[in-house]
Structure formats: structure tokens, C-alpha cells
Enzyme design. Sequence first.
Site, PDB file in Angstrom:
ATOM      1  N   ASN A 237      -5.022  -4.851 -18.382  1.00 54.99           N
ATOM      2  CA  ASN A 237      -6.256  -4.051 -18.447  1.00 54.99           C
ATOM      3  C   ASN A 237      -7.453  -4.939 -18.809  1.00 54.99           C
ATOM      4  OD1 ASN A 237      -7.642  -1.557 -18.200  1.00 54.99           O
ATOM      5  ND2 ASN A 237      -7.645  -1.296 -20.431  1.00 54.99           N
TER       6      ASN A 237
ATOM      7  N   ASN B  84      -7.749   1.510   4.051  1.00 48.96           N
ATOM      8  CA  ASN B  84      -8.036   2.905   3.683  1.00 48.96           C
ATOM      9  C   ASN B  84      -9.245   3.445   4.452  1.00 48.96           C
ATOM     10  OD1 ASN B  84      -5.891   2.847   1.937  1.00 48.96           O
ATOM     11  ND2 ASN B  84      -7.129   2.329   0.146  1.00 48.96           N
TER      12      ASN B  84
ATOM     13  N   ARG C  13      -7.883   2.421 -23.764  1.00 47.31           N
ATOM     14  CA  ARG C  13      -8.186   3.699 -24.399  1.00 47.31           C
ATOM     15  C   ARG C  13      -6.968   4.194 -25.165  1.00 47.31           C
ATOM     16  NH1 ARG C  13      -8.136   7.333 -21.130  1.00 47.31           N
ATOM     17  NH2 ARG C  13      -7.907   6.221 -19.173  1.00 47.31           N
TER      18      ARG C  13
ATOM     19  N   ASP D 113     -17.098   5.158 -11.159  1.00 42.89           N
ATOM     20  CA  ASP D 113     -16.283   5.793 -12.206  1.00 42.89           C
ATOM     21  C   ASP D 113     -16.662   7.238 -12.518  1.00 42.89           C
ATOM     22  OD1 ASP D 113     -14.127   5.538 -14.046  1.00 42.89           O
ATOM     23  OD2 ASP D 113     -15.536   5.311 -15.705  1.00 42.89           O
TER      24      ASP D 113
ATOM     25  N   TYR E 156     -13.101  -1.182 -27.796  1.00 44.14           N
ATOM     26  CA  TYR E 156     -12.739  -1.084 -26.377  1.00 44.14           C
ATOM     27  C   TYR E 156     -13.662  -0.102 -25.626  1.00 44.14           C
ATOM     28  CZ  TYR E 156     -10.503  -0.094 -22.029  1.00 44.14           C
ATOM     29  OH  TYR E 156     -10.298   0.086 -20.681  1.00 44.14           O
ATOM     30  N   GLY E 157     -14.034  -0.499 -24.408  1.00 42.41           N
ATOM     31  CA  GLY E 157     -14.971   0.265 -23.573  1.00 42.41           C
ATOM     32  C   GLY E 157     -14.905   1.779 -23.724  1.00 42.41           C
ATOM     33  N   GLY E 158     -13.804   2.358 -23.282  1.00 39.99           N
ATOM     34  CA  GLY E 158     -13.693   3.818 -23.261  1.00 39.99           C
ATOM     35  C   GLY E 158     -13.698   4.453 -24.642  1.00 39.99           C
TER      36      GLY E 158
ATOM     37  N   HIS F 216     -14.729  12.385 -13.046  1.00 41.94           N
ATOM     38  CA  HIS F 216     -14.226  11.011 -13.039  1.00 41.94           C
ATOM     39  C   HIS F 216     -14.146  10.559 -11.587  1.00 41.94           C
ATOM     40  CE1 HIS F 216     -10.737   8.154 -14.423  1.00 41.94           C
ATOM     41  NE2 HIS F 216     -11.909   7.565 -14.517  1.00 41.94           N
TER      42      HIS F 216
ATOM     43  N   ARG G 170     -10.933  -6.700 -18.293  1.00 42.96           N
ATOM     44  CA  ARG G 170     -12.071  -5.992 -17.701  1.00 42.96           C
ATOM     45  C   ARG G 170     -13.273  -6.896 -17.490  1.00 42.96           C
ATOM     46  NH1 ARG G 170     -11.862  -0.152 -16.782  1.00 42.96           N
ATOM     47  NH2 ARG G 170      -9.809   0.439 -17.492  1.00 42.96           N
TER      48      ARG G 170
ATOM     49  N   SER H 280      -7.406   6.383 -13.827  1.00 46.16           N
ATOM     50  CA  SER H 280      -7.815   5.028 -14.174  1.00 46.16           C
ATOM     51  C   SER H 280      -6.866   4.005 -13.551  1.00 46.16           C
ATOM     52  CB  SER H 280      -7.779   4.863 -15.688  1.00 46.16           C
ATOM     53  OG  SER H 280      -8.428   5.944 -16.294  1.00 46.16           O
ATOM     54  N   ALA H 281      -7.456   2.893 -13.111  1.00 45.73           N
ATOM     55  CA  ALA H 281      -6.689   1.771 -12.551  1.00 45.73           C
ATOM     56  C   ALA H 281      -5.871   2.164 -11.316  1.00 45.73           C
ATOM     57  CB  ALA H 281      -5.808   1.119 -13.622  1.00 45.73           C
ATOM     58  N   CYS H 282      -6.457   3.014 -10.448  1.00 43.71           N
ATOM     59  CA  CYS H 282      -5.810   3.388  -9.184  1.00 43.71           C
ATOM     60  C   CYS H 282      -6.671   2.966  -7.986  1.00 43.71           C
ATOM     61  CB  CYS H 282      -5.566   4.890  -9.117  1.00 43.71           C
ATOM     62  SG  CYS H 282      -4.186   5.417 -10.124  1.00 43.71           S
TER      63      CYS H 282
ATOM     64  N   LYS I  84     -17.101   7.308 -21.232  1.00 41.80           N
ATOM     65  CA  LYS I  84     -16.140   8.415 -21.171  1.00 41.80           C
ATOM     66  C   LYS I  84     -16.500   9.534 -22.154  1.00 41.80           C
ATOM     67  CE  LYS I  84     -13.487   6.159 -18.330  1.00 41.80           C
ATOM     68  NZ  LYS I  84     -13.394   6.579 -16.930  1.00 41.80           N
TER      69      LYS I  84
ATOM     70  N   LYS J 105     -10.198   2.804  -7.804  1.00 38.91           N
ATOM     71  CA  LYS J 105     -11.500   3.453  -7.594  1.00 38.91           C
ATOM     72  C   LYS J 105     -12.584   2.423  -7.288  1.00 38.91           C
ATOM     73  CE  LYS J 105     -12.831   6.362 -10.838  1.00 38.91           C
ATOM     74  NZ  LYS J 105     -11.885   6.182 -11.945  1.00 38.91           N
ATOM     75  N   THR J 106     -12.570   1.333  -8.082  1.00 40.16           N
ATOM     76  CA  THR J 106     -13.628   0.336  -7.910  1.00 40.16           C
ATOM     77  C   THR J 106     -13.510  -0.325  -6.532  1.00 40.16           C
ATOM     78  OG1 THR J 106     -13.635   0.040 -10.289  1.00 40.16           O
ATOM     79  CG2 THR J 106     -14.748  -1.647  -9.018  1.00 40.16           C
ATOM     80  N   ASN J 107     -12.282  -0.567  -6.076  1.00 38.39           N
ATOM     81  CA  ASN J 107     -12.108  -1.148  -4.737  1.00 38.39           C
ATOM     82  C   ASN J 107     -12.646  -0.204  -3.663  1.00 38.39           C
ATOM     83  OD1 ASN J 107     -10.838  -3.267  -5.969  1.00 38.39           O
ATOM     84  ND2 ASN J 107      -8.770  -2.664  -5.382  1.00 38.39           N
TER      85      ASN J 107
HETATM   86  C1  OXD Z   1     -10.873   4.320 -17.374  1.00 39.08           C
HETATM   87  C2  OXD Z   1     -12.049   3.450 -17.196  1.00 39.08           C
HETATM   88  O1  OXD Z   1     -10.065   4.092 -18.266  1.00 39.08           O
HETATM   89  O2  OXD Z   1     -12.803   3.707 -16.256  1.00 39.08           O
HETATM   90  O3  OXD Z   1     -10.750   5.284 -16.605  1.00 39.08           O
HETATM   91  O4  OXD Z   1     -12.247   2.518 -17.983  1.00 39.08           O
HETATM   92 MN    MN Z   2     -12.371   5.592 -15.317  1.00 38.01          MN
END
Ligand code: OXD
Ligand code: MN
Length: 589
Positions: free
Chosen positions: A371, A500, A72, A276, A200-202, A229, A373, A251-253, A209, A255-257
Amino acid sequence: MSTPMEMFVKEMQKLFQPDEVYVMNGSQEEVEKITEIAQKSEVDGRIVLKKLNGQEYPNSYYHRSNPNDVARTEHLTFVCTPTKEQAGPNNNWVDPKEAKEKMDYLFKGAMKGRTMYVIPFVMGTPKSKYAKNGVQVTDSLYVALSMRVMSRVGKQAIERIGTSYDFFRGIHSIGDVNPNRRFIMHFPQDNLVMSFGSGYGGNALLGKKCYSLRIGSYLGYQEGWLAEHMIIIGVEAPDGKITYFLGAFPSACGKTNLAMLDPVFKGYRVWTLGDDIAWINVGEDGQLYAINPEAGFFGVAAGTGFKTNPNMMKTLKNSKFFPTLFTNTAVDNSNNTPWWEGVSDEVPSDLTDWQGRKYDKNSGTPAAHPNSRFTVSIYNCPTLSPEIDNPKGVPISGIIFGGRRKSTIPLVYEAKDWNSGVFAASIIGSETTAAASGQVGTVRRDPMAMLPFCGYNMGEYFNHWLNIGERAKKLPKIFMVNWFRKDEDGKFMWPGYRENSRIIKWMIDRIEGKTGVKESEIGLFPQEGAIDLSGLDIKKETMDKLLSVDKEDWKKEVLMIEEFYAKFGDKIPKDLRDYLKELKEKIGV
Ligand code: OXD
Ligand code: MN
């Protein structure tokens, strides 16, 4: 008589002058056809999709973007409200008229020689009264296919829109992928986004987004709901009871895990509803209910593996819903599979890197972009919640807010009540990651993990959060977490990932009133021994450090918070300013 959607398409055809126009119906044959075309088409000198090894990764395709278009671009993203103040200091702003003129100039004739894909889509399960409709036009096959995975595309959207004017308009062209001619312009008052020069996605999947967060947050502000978010999960305990949580992280912290966590405790399991974005409404019973507007995951590949996220690996290897796209990973030429750092310990010997070059293991650079994806249907997920298509959404009992911080922020604490939770979320800082272009690792304030996604003045956004709290009768508990604390040697102090679940189990105990808390300057800490650490090798001193307030660190933190708040002047609600004052006194500033 044409419908408003048909009129929009005609207008776009006139503007872009494509050779052909194709309106997506969402059928399986259509996806197959577009995927075929994408394997024969070049954009920007690259084949759009290459088929990957179907035995290892069924129905999967590889996409490589221009190296200048991998994340992004927040500095090229604008919120074009009538006044600058409405967009707030959290957004870049241009006058809407000027922005439209600029974009019209770039769009004019931009699809000559190309096909314009028209993507009617629904965000949210189509039966839900909380779902919303949109139409995106694009000249990118990759974007059209990605939107097909990430939202509900085709007939159901056309039917829902019918003869209504009330739908989001997303106007996108990949243009010539030139960062000097790249803009993502949002017009919240017009329910409109214009995006040029990026695939790019975002930046380009406008349902994500742009609509579900930036425009969505503004709509939520107008209509009395929240676009956030956030992940949505249900945590099932051994007695079968499911507690639903929302979780907001930059982002990239991870979340998906967290969204598909495999808990360490027997009898516990996590049901995935979203990784997300969450749309949150006050239900008829006064509780908060969340739906996921998306239908897929656009997750960070780098770092994902059977050790860190086995359920995502299973999702990627599931072939039920088609297609799965890998973007800017490396490719293992020995078996034509996508490869990225973290998917295996061994680095394969014959890799092509994300830029299409032969990879040299000794180069000191990663083979996959940090990044890189994947885009994959949520319906492939083995932990998918049976509630995914419940039109009412799921009732929320806890909200988890987090950031990525080496120091200062404890592993977990709880806010005393809703308003102090809103304050705690409004002061979050996090180290920047590769999900956005720019420097990685510098701490910036990222309230509610929404700094890049709030489509209006964040001071008013905080006020909106407080108002939601007043309207709801049964509010969730609010928790703050930081999985990323490091010791003096730069080592992570908390193991993270599956571990966690220990913190989440404690949160459930708190929600059920089974355990007490210890007061501190910043909020409520777990009582001694309340976090189940059985089987985990972690020292008591480490836990004590993770669950304490370092006043010297907080003195610096408070100054950064004050500086951030100051940008918004009196738009910051008085309640939150009072909390800050109180915090300063407690810390001794
Ligand atoms: C982000 C995403 O950038 O979810 O937050 O792609
Ligand atoms: Mn995101």
C-alpha cells in the site's frame, strides 16, 4: 470580534497547547518553507521528508511512516451518531458524548513542543456552489503538506468561510503513533471529525475519506446529493464527442489506472477529472453532474508503471505543481529515486526497503509496502480534463460499478434501469486489498464500493439512491464490471488495463443506442460480437465464459447477499428486497 474560524483555532490551541500556531495561507513560499522544515524535522524517530532525485522525479520527497501505520484502520474508525441505528451495521459506533470525552482526553496537551498547523481548505473548485469548506488542525507536517496537495488550501478557503459557522471541523494529532491509542471518530451531525494516532492518508488527511465521503455522504443524504467513492472521466470518441462516466471500485482495484486510461483504439482518449471521490448533484436540467472535491491523487504506487499507467508515471515526473510525496516505497540508492514493485522489471541492486532496511532480493517479500502511495497534484496530470474547474461539474451518461472477483461476476453487464442498477450496485462483493489493514483477499460485500465510507445506515443510503433516481429526469446507464476473473489455473482471463477501453467503447455504443443486448438472469449482456476485440488475442470460449451467468456460483452468491441484507432488516428498501427475491427465483434458489 473573532470569526467562528478564529474561535475554533483558539479552542484548539487551548486544548492541544502547542508551542506555536501557524495558519496556512496556501502560498508557494509557504509550501517551500514547510517542505524545508519537514526535511529537518523528526517525527517518531524518522526524518519527515527526504528530497529525491530532482532530475528523475522533480520536486519529489520521500516519507517513511511507522510500520504500524500504513493503511486505513477500519476497526478503529467510528461513526458517532446519536443512535447506533443511524450509523447502521455498516459502521462501528460509539455514543458521541463518550467518543468526545475519549478524544478530548487524548488530545489534551498532545501538541506540547509541537507546532499546530491550521489548514483552511475547500473541497471542490472554489467557484462551485457544490464546493464545501473545512478547517483542519494537525501537528503533522506530512499531513499539512499532503492536504495542500489534495485540496485547495489557504486564502480562498478563509474568504469563503468568512464569518460563517458552516464549515467542517477536522481535529487531528498524530499523537505517539500508537495503534492502541488510535481512533478516527466521525460526528456527522456536528460536521466534525476527530482523529488521533495515525498519519496515514485515509485516517489523517481529513478532507479526504472522512469529510468528502463519510461526513459528505451524510450531508448529501440531508441535502439531496451523493458523495461517492468514484472516479470521474470523460471519454472522447474520434468525432470529438465526450461521454462522461463515473466509476466506483473498492480501494486498490485499479481506479487510478482507469481514471487515466490510454485507450487501445485510435482517436479515442480519456480525460481525467478524478480518481477517488465524486460529489454528484441533480443539475437544473435534471441530469446528474459530478465534481471532484479533491485537487490531487493519493494513489497506490505498488503496481504503477509505464506499462500499467503511463499517464500516472508522466504525472509523477511532471514538476508543475509542488510537492510530490512518496510514502513507504523503497529507495534506489544508486540514484536516490523511489522504487516499487512494478515500476521497472529489474529490481535494482542497492535498495533500501520501505522500513529503512537494506533490501534482500531473495527475501521473498516486496521492497515497497503493497500500500505504498504517492501524493501528487491533479494539475500535473497530462490527461487532465479542461473541465476540471467547471463549477457546474460534468454531465454523467454512465456509471460503472466494479469489484475484484476471481469468479462468479461477469466481465460486464448492464442494469435494465436505474433501480435495478441500484440493486446490482448494492450487492457487490469484492476481495479485500492492502488499502485497509487486515486480511487481504477475502470476499466481503462492498455495495457501491462504499462499505468503509458510508457515514450513515446503508439501508437508508440505498433508499437515497432510489430517491435521486426519482428526482433526476435524465439518468445515466448503470454498468457492472469485473476485470479480475481468473481461470482454473489462477490466470487472469481478461487482460485488463488499456484493454478495458474495449468495454468502455461498448458502453458508449449502448448509451448512444447503437447496439442491442441479450437478457440474462442478472441483467443485460452485450450481443455477440458487440465488444470490439480487434487485435486482441482472446479465445471465444473465454469471452463466452466471461459473459455468462454460472448458476451454481450465483446460488452461493445469492446466499451471501441475503445474509448481508439481513443485517439491515427493514432498512433495506422494499424495491431492493423484491429484486433479490426475483433474482433468487431466476437463479433457482
Ligand atoms: C482508499 C484510498 O483507501 O483511496 O480507498 O486511499
Ligand atoms: Mn479510495
